[in-house]
Structure formats: C-alpha cells, structure tokens
Scaffold this active site. Structure first.
Site, PDB file in Angstrom:
ATOM      1  N   ASP A  39       2.268   6.505   0.621  1.00 26.53           N
ATOM      2  CA  ASP A  39       1.855   7.558  -0.317  1.00 26.53           C
ATOM      3  C   ASP A  39       3.100   8.350  -0.722  1.00 26.53           C
ATOM      4  OD1 ASP A  39      -1.280   8.757  -0.817  1.00 26.53           O
ATOM      5  OD2 ASP A  39       0.378  10.053  -1.447  1.00 26.53           O
ATOM      6  N   ASP A  65       7.203   6.472  -3.758  1.00 21.79           N
ATOM      7  CA  ASP A  65       6.635   6.629  -5.095  1.00 21.79           C
ATOM      8  C   ASP A  65       6.544   5.232  -5.695  1.00 21.79           C
ATOM      9  OD1 ASP A  65       6.214   6.923  -7.821  1.00 21.79           O
ATOM     10  OD2 ASP A  65       7.607   8.607  -8.039  1.00 21.79           O
ATOM     11  N   ASN A  92      -3.802   0.692  -4.731  1.00 26.16           N
ATOM     12  CA  ASN A  92      -4.802   1.741  -4.951  1.00 26.16           C
ATOM     13  C   ASN A  92      -4.249   2.995  -5.620  1.00 26.16           C
ATOM     14  OD1 ASN A  92      -7.267   3.538  -4.169  1.00 26.16           O
ATOM     15  ND2 ASN A  92      -5.505   4.490  -3.164  1.00 26.16           N
ATOM     16  N   TYR A 158      -4.932   6.628 -19.391  1.00 30.60           N
ATOM     17  CA  TYR A 158      -5.637   6.112 -18.212  1.00 30.60           C
ATOM     18  C   TYR A 158      -6.450   4.875 -18.593  1.00 30.60           C
ATOM     19  CZ  TYR A 158      -8.439   6.210 -13.894  1.00 30.60           C
ATOM     20  OH  TYR A 158      -9.049   5.904 -12.696  1.00 30.60           O
ATOM     21  N   LYS A 162      -5.777   1.144 -17.051  1.00 31.04           N
ATOM     22  CA  LYS A 162      -6.744   0.427 -16.204  1.00 31.04           C
ATOM     23  C   LYS A 162      -7.173  -0.892 -16.850  1.00 31.04           C
ATOM     24  CE  LYS A 162      -6.765   3.307 -12.702  1.00 31.04           C
ATOM     25  NZ  LYS A 162      -6.225   2.924 -11.382  1.00 31.04           N
TER      26      LYS A 162
HETATM   27  N1  LIG Z   1     -12.057   9.157  -7.876  1.00 25.21           N
HETATM   28  C1  LIG Z   1     -12.580   8.511  -8.889  1.00 25.21           C
HETATM   29  O1  LIG Z   1     -13.590   8.966  -9.482  1.00 25.21           O
HETATM   30  C2  LIG Z   1     -11.989   7.201  -9.362  1.00 25.21           C
HETATM   31  C3  LIG Z   1     -12.709   6.437 -10.267  1.00 25.21           C
HETATM   32  C4  LIG Z   1     -12.185   5.234 -10.704  1.00 25.21           C
HETATM   33  C5  LIG Z   1     -10.975   4.783 -10.235  1.00 25.21           C
HETATM   34  N2  LIG Z   1     -10.284   5.548  -9.346  1.00 25.21           N
HETATM   35  C6  LIG Z   1      -8.983   5.036  -8.907  1.00 25.21           C
HETATM   36  O2  LIG Z   1      -8.932   5.030  -7.501  1.00 25.21           O
HETATM   37  C7  LIG Z   1      -7.566   5.093  -7.087  1.00 25.21           C
HETATM   38  C8  LIG Z   1      -7.429   6.116  -5.971  1.00 25.21           C
HETATM   39  O3  LIG Z   1      -7.697   7.390  -6.493  1.00 25.21           O
HETATM   40  P1  LIG Z   1      -8.525   8.515  -5.712  1.00 25.21           P
HETATM   41  O4  LIG Z   1      -9.691   8.836  -6.561  1.00 25.21           O
HETATM   42  O5  LIG Z   1      -8.726   8.143  -4.300  1.00 25.21           O
HETATM   43  O6  LIG Z   1      -7.522   9.746  -5.909  1.00 25.21           O
HETATM   44  P2  LIG Z   1      -6.737  10.700  -4.884  1.00 25.21           P
HETATM   45  O7  LIG Z   1      -5.940  11.596  -5.767  1.00 25.21           O
HETATM   46  O8  LIG Z   1      -7.698  11.308  -3.919  1.00 25.21           O
HETATM   47  O9  LIG Z   1      -5.771   9.709  -4.105  1.00 25.21           O
HETATM   48  C9  LIG Z   1      -4.702   9.060  -4.759  1.00 25.21           C
HETATM   49  C10 LIG Z   1      -3.524   8.992  -3.817  1.00 25.21           C
HETATM   50  O10 LIG Z   1      -2.451   8.322  -4.508  1.00 25.21           O
HETATM   51  C11 LIG Z   1      -1.250   9.031  -4.253  1.00 25.21           C
HETATM   52  N3  LIG Z   1      -0.306   8.812  -5.343  1.00 25.21           N
HETATM   53  C12 LIG Z   1      -0.328   9.331  -6.592  1.00 25.21           C
HETATM   54  N4  LIG Z   1       0.755   8.939  -7.283  1.00 25.21           N
HETATM   55  C13 LIG Z   1       1.478   8.151  -6.450  1.00 25.21           C
HETATM   56  C14 LIG Z   1       2.705   7.458  -6.578  1.00 25.21           C
HETATM   57  N5  LIG Z   1       3.420   7.506  -7.710  1.00 25.21           N
HETATM   58  N6  LIG Z   1       3.149   6.748  -5.525  1.00 25.21           N
HETATM   59  C15 LIG Z   1       2.451   6.705  -4.375  1.00 25.21           C
HETATM   60  N7  LIG Z   1       1.291   7.349  -4.184  1.00 25.21           N
HETATM   61  C16 LIG Z   1       0.807   8.063  -5.218  1.00 25.21           C
HETATM   62  C17 LIG Z   1      -1.654  10.500  -4.162  1.00 25.21           C
HETATM   63  O11 LIG Z   1      -0.687  11.272  -3.485  1.00 25.21           O
HETATM   64  C18 LIG Z   1      -2.985  10.384  -3.424  1.00 25.21           C
HETATM   65  O12 LIG Z   1      -2.813  10.480  -2.027  1.00 25.21           O
HETATM   66  C19 LIG Z   1      -6.754   5.410  -8.343  1.00 25.21           C
HETATM   67  O13 LIG Z   1      -6.113   4.234  -8.802  1.00 25.21           O
HETATM   68  C20 LIG Z   1      -7.802   5.871  -9.329  1.00 25.21           C
HETATM   69  O14 LIG Z   1      -7.421   5.651 -10.663  1.00 25.21           O
HETATM   70  C21 LIG Z   1     -10.765   6.740  -8.889  1.00 25.21           C
END
Ligand SMILES: NC(=O)c1ccc[n+]([C@@H]2O[C@H](COP(=O)([O-])OP(=O)(O)OC[C@H]3O[C@@H](n4cnc5c(N)ncnc54)[C@H](O)[C@@H]3O)[C@@H](O)[C@H]2O)c1
Length: 255
Positions: A39, A65, A92, A158, A162
C-alpha cells in the site's frame, strides 16, 4: 472456510491497507496463502500486517506507490527474494476521480487515475508473468468496477480506467491461456470502504445525474463480499475460469 485452499501459494495484494484489499489479504491469509501486502499508506499497511499475522499467515508489508515503476520493481523483487515466486497477483489498489465529466476533467486527475488504475496493474503483470509462464501456473485478479461496464456510475477518468482494466484482463487471459495462467476481473458495485474519503465530488453538479443511478438498487456491500469472489478466482476451483469479467454488485449493473 478451507484453511488449506491456498496452501503453499504466494500472493501479492495491492491496496491492502484498506477496504477490499485488506479484506482480500486477510481472507487469502486465513485460507493458507503467504501474503505480500502493499500500500502507499504506511498506517494502513501496518494494520494489514497485524491482521494478516493474526490470521496465522506470514505477512510482509511493502510500502509502494503502484504508479511508480521503481516501487513496483521493489515490490515484486521483495516477494521473489523472500518467497521465490508470485503465484497470485491481486491488482486491487485504485482511486476515484471526483466524478468529473469529460468537459471538466483536468490533466492531473486524468493522468493520475489512469496511472494508478491501469498502468500500475500493467506494470505488475509485466513483472510477474515471466515467472508464471516458466512455472505454467498463476492467477491474476484485477479489481475493476461496475464503472468498467457502464458509463453512468463515476467520472470519465475512472470509467475509462476501469474499462481499460477490463480490456487488460481479457488481453492477458487470451494471450497466456495456453501457459496455464488465468486472469479475471471483478466489478464491484457500491462497497463500504474508504474510497469515498479520497475522492469527494469537487462540485455537487457533477453528482446530479449520477445520484439517481447510485440510489437505484445499489446495496453497499461489505468488502469481504468481494474478497470471497477474488479468493475463489485465485483458487484451483476456478481452473476453467479465464477472461471472465464478473459483476459483484447485487444485480446493480443488470438493470
Ligand atoms: N468501494 C467501492 O464502492 C468500489 C466499487 C467498485 C470498485 N472499487 C475498486 O476497489 C478497489 C479498492 O478500493 P476500495 O474501495 O477498497 O478503496 P480504499 O480507498 O478503501 O482502499 C484502497 C487502498 O489503495 C491504496 N492506494 C491508493 N493509491 C495507491 C497507490 N498509488 N499505490 C498503492 N496503493 C494505493 C490506498 O491507500 C488504500 O489503502 C479500487 O480499485 C476501486 O476502484 C471500489
């Protein structure tokens, strides 16, 4: 839960410090995998390591990153140095785009979203694929979104990112199918995570038309409801599933 489901498997999970990534890392750990969690957020990563260890698995945390080639190199190098290989890659980590439509998106937002959501997963795949080809085994799961299937759930950056991640998944699935590698995409709907805290709409007008779509039939899921699908796709039970793009959205995208 089968605690031997992923026994002997080494898994990299990006964005493991929060939300879906954290739930996935802990689930894979409970099911026997050795986890290399990554992360950009040090506090989230520390907590992830604690929870993975509590789940009984070996937990390595790599602060990285995924938008930076040097960080991605270091992440894969560390996994290979410690464990000799990567069997499972969960791309993810991802960010949202403040729901900006095409006429309003700025280059900084576009470039950052495309870098984190598309180029990062590509860079990781590029590094782990040669070893997977050599061993004739490997599972890659990309966390896309209903925004990878529909145009009306987020902003233009976004949504484009995706859709690109879905294409990346299908390309890898097709090219490497004969090498024993599977690559699939999951498309969550609304999930209770921290993503909203990092991508608030900049102007309410940008949410005006999305609001009713978000309200229509979208159930906020728990992160583990996505993690369970990711774990299955990573397992040998999904041996004939390759190139699938699977909504995990309680039927939201079916309407
Ligand atoms: N939450 C939703 O409703 C939802 C819906 C569809 C898709 N998603 C996808 O699920 C995935 C996870 O998201 P989430 O909802 O758990 O969000 P979240 O923000 O809770 O977790 C995302 C994590 O990714 C880390 N991160 C962000 N940029 C980064 C980088 N450049 N390098 C390394 N780590 C990085 C953040 O620090 C965080 O810990 C994402 O790809 C998101 O697009 C989420």
């Amino acid at each position: 839960m089968d605690t031997q489901r992923h026994a002997t498997k080494v898994a990299i999970v990006t964005g493991a410090g929060s939300g879906i990534g954290l739930a996935t890392a802990v689930r894979l750990a409970r099911e026997g995998a050795t986890i290399v969690a990554s992360d950009i957020n040090a506090a989230g990563l520390d907590e992830a390591q604690r929870l993975i260890a509590a789940a009984g698995a070996e937990a390595t945390g790599v602060l990285a990153d995924i938008g930076l080639q040097a960080d991605v190199d270091r992440l894969v190098d560390e996994a290979v140095r410690l464990h000799g290989r990567v069997d499972i890659l969960v791309n993810n980590a991802g960010i949202n785009d403040s729901f900006l439509p095409a006429h309003a998106v700025d280059d900084v937002t576009w470039d950052r979203v495309m870098t984190v959501n598309v180029r990062g997963p590509l860079m990781l795949c590029r590094l782990v694929l040669p070893g997977m080809v050599e061993r004739r085994a490997g599972a890659i799961i990309n966390v896309a979104s209903v925004g990878g299937l529909r145009g009306g759930t987020s902003g233009v950056a976004y949504t484009s990112s995706k859709h690109a991640l879905v294409g990346l998944s299908r390309s890898i699935a097709w090219y490497y199918a004969t090498d024993g590698i599977r690559c699939n995409a999951v498309c969550p709907g609304g999930v209770q995570t921290n993503i909203g805290t990092t991508s608030a709409p900049r102007e309410p007008v940008h949410l005006e038309r999305l609001g009713p779509i978000h309200a229509a039939g979208r159930r906020m899921a728990e992160p583990d409801e996505v993690a369970t699908l990711i774990s299955w796709l990573a397992s040998d039970e999904a041996s004939n599933v390759n190139g699938a793009v699977i909504p995990v959205d309680a039927g939201w995208s079916a309407g």
